[in-house]
Scaffold this motif. Sequence first.
Motif, mmCIF file in Angstrom:
data_model
loop_
_atom_site.group_PDB
_atom_site.id
_atom_site.type_symbol
_atom_site.label_atom_id
_atom_site.label_comp_id
_atom_site.label_asym_id
_atom_site.label_seq_id
_atom_site.Cartn_x
_atom_site.Cartn_y
_atom_site.Cartn_z
ATOM 1 N N ASP A 52 -14.402 1.103 -16.268
ATOM 2 C CA ASP A 52 -14.465 1.139 -14.807
ATOM 3 C C ASP A 52 -15.872 1.549 -14.367
ATOM 4 O O ASP A 52 -16.534 2.314 -15.071
ATOM 5 C CB ASP A 52 -13.500 2.203 -14.251
ATOM 6 C CG ASP A 52 -12.040 1.902 -14.575
ATOM 7 O OD1 ASP A 52 -11.753 0.801 -15.086
ATOM 8 O OD2 ASP A 52 -11.207 2.784 -14.306
ATOM 9 N N GLY A 53 -16.297 1.076 -13.208
ATOM 10 C CA GLY A 53 -17.594 1.496 -12.710
ATOM 11 C C GLY A 53 -18.002 0.749 -11.459
ATOM 12 O O GLY A 53 -17.200 0.018 -10.873
ATOM 13 N N VAL A 54 -19.251 0.938 -11.086
ATOM 14 C CA VAL A 54 -19.815 0.281 -9.907
ATOM 15 C C VAL A 54 -20.987 -0.576 -10.359
ATOM 16 O O VAL A 54 -21.788 -0.146 -11.199
ATOM 17 C CB VAL A 54 -20.302 1.329 -8.870
ATOM 18 C CG1 VAL A 54 -20.988 0.642 -7.696
ATOM 19 C CG2 VAL A 54 -19.127 2.180 -8.384
ATOM 20 N N ILE A 78 -23.476 -2.046 -14.977
ATOM 21 C CA ILE A 78 -22.348 -1.312 -14.399
ATOM 22 C C ILE A 78 -22.497 0.162 -14.759
ATOM 23 O O ILE A 78 -22.649 0.518 -15.938
ATOM 24 C CB ILE A 78 -21.001 -1.874 -14.906
ATOM 25 C CG1 ILE A 78 -20.836 -3.322 -14.408
ATOM 26 C CG2 ILE A 78 -19.840 -0.997 -14.432
ATOM 27 C CD1 ILE A 78 -19.608 -4.036 -14.933
ATOM 28 N N ASP A 79 -22.495 1.015 -13.739
ATOM 29 C CA ASP A 79 -22.606 2.464 -13.954
ATOM 30 C C ASP A 79 -21.210 3.085 -13.915
ATOM 31 O O ASP A 79 -20.444 2.841 -12.988
ATOM 32 C CB ASP A 79 -23.484 3.093 -12.872
ATOM 33 C CG ASP A 79 -24.954 2.696 -13.019
ATOM 34 O OD1 ASP A 79 -25.266 1.924 -13.957
ATOM 35 O OD2 ASP A 79 -25.769 3.155 -12.206
ATOM 36 N N THR A 80 -20.906 3.894 -14.934
ATOM 37 C CA THR A 80 -19.582 4.519 -15.005
ATOM 38 C C THR A 80 -19.642 5.914 -14.384
ATOM 39 O O THR A 80 -20.718 6.503 -14.227
ATOM 40 C CB THR A 80 -19.109 4.636 -16.463
ATOM 41 O OG1 THR A 80 -19.978 5.526 -17.167
ATOM 42 C CG2 THR A 80 -19.113 3.279 -17.152
ATOM 43 N N ALA A 118 -12.013 -1.853 -15.935
ATOM 44 C CA ALA A 118 -12.013 -2.326 -17.320
ATOM 45 C C ALA A 118 -11.118 -3.547 -17.424
ATOM 46 O O ALA A 118 -9.991 -3.536 -16.926
ATOM 47 C CB ALA A 118 -11.530 -1.221 -18.245
ATOM 48 N N GLY A 119 -11.639 -4.612 -18.033
ATOM 49 C CA GLY A 119 -10.868 -5.839 -18.193
ATOM 50 C C GLY A 119 -11.155 -6.891 -17.132
ATOM 51 O O GLY A 119 -10.795 -8.050 -17.312
ATOM 52 N N ASP A 120 -11.824 -6.507 -16.029
ATOM 53 C CA ASP A 120 -12.183 -7.501 -15.004
ATOM 54 C C ASP A 120 -13.214 -8.480 -15.572
ATOM 55 O O ASP A 120 -14.190 -8.061 -16.201
ATOM 56 C CB ASP A 120 -12.825 -6.820 -13.773
ATOM 57 C CG ASP A 120 -11.812 -6.077 -12.910
ATOM 58 O OD1 ASP A 120 -10.603 -6.179 -13.194
ATOM 59 O OD2 ASP A 120 -12.253 -5.406 -11.964
ATOM 60 N N VAL A 121 -12.995 -9.764 -15.313
ATOM 61 C CA VAL A 121 -13.974 -10.765 -15.753
ATOM 62 C C VAL A 121 -15.154 -10.724 -14.789
ATOM 63 O O VAL A 121 -14.984 -10.837 -13.576
ATOM 64 C CB VAL A 121 -13.354 -12.180 -15.818
ATOM 65 C CG1 VAL A 121 -14.416 -13.229 -16.130
ATOM 66 C CG2 VAL A 121 -12.249 -12.204 -16.880
#
Length: 185
Positions: free
Chosen positions: A44-46, A71-73, A97-100
């Motif tokens: 996950d992140g931005v 992507i920064d977590t 997590a898991g996003d294409v």
Amino acid sequence: MLPYKNGTVRVTSTYGNRIRNGKTEFHKGIDLVGSQKQIAAIADGVVAASAILDKASDTSRTWEWGNYIRIDTADGHRMFYCHLSARYVQKGAVVHAGDVIGLEGSTGLSTGSHLHFEVRNSLGQSLDPTAFLGIDNRLQSVDAASSYYGKLVCDRCGLEEATRRYLDQYKYAPDLWRKLWNAMQ
Ligand SMILES: [Zn+2]
């Protein structure tokens, strides 16, 4: 979890010292080639960057990455997905997590389709990405679904990473993880 959800993923260059064009260099990431080209976020992140830089205007040498996504977590890691042929997320987007997020490609300094994946800390120092991918730092082939569903199942059940790696030696592991995860839904 690997940055691919399906197919077989080959590690074609490991993290650390390697010899290229007769010179020893430190490879700050890991190179992966997937049988399926969809690239998924491993955490996950931005999205801190989603861009392609041209050689002339870039002073940080990140043009070598071609199309890349950073992507920064929440725990302060910066994850770089490089050489993409397509980017599906823009700066500022929240990803899970898991996003294409894009497609594997060969943009920037690259001789063939692959993903250069790199992890840095908040000071910008590179870290061994295999610790985040849950694989050993060696040339090998990994089943992406086993990695993806195995992590989801283990996280949900509180199983240790070592247990997943042990079970992954079993050839039916990808199917087992997928069935277990579906049964949990
Ligand atoms: Zn690389």
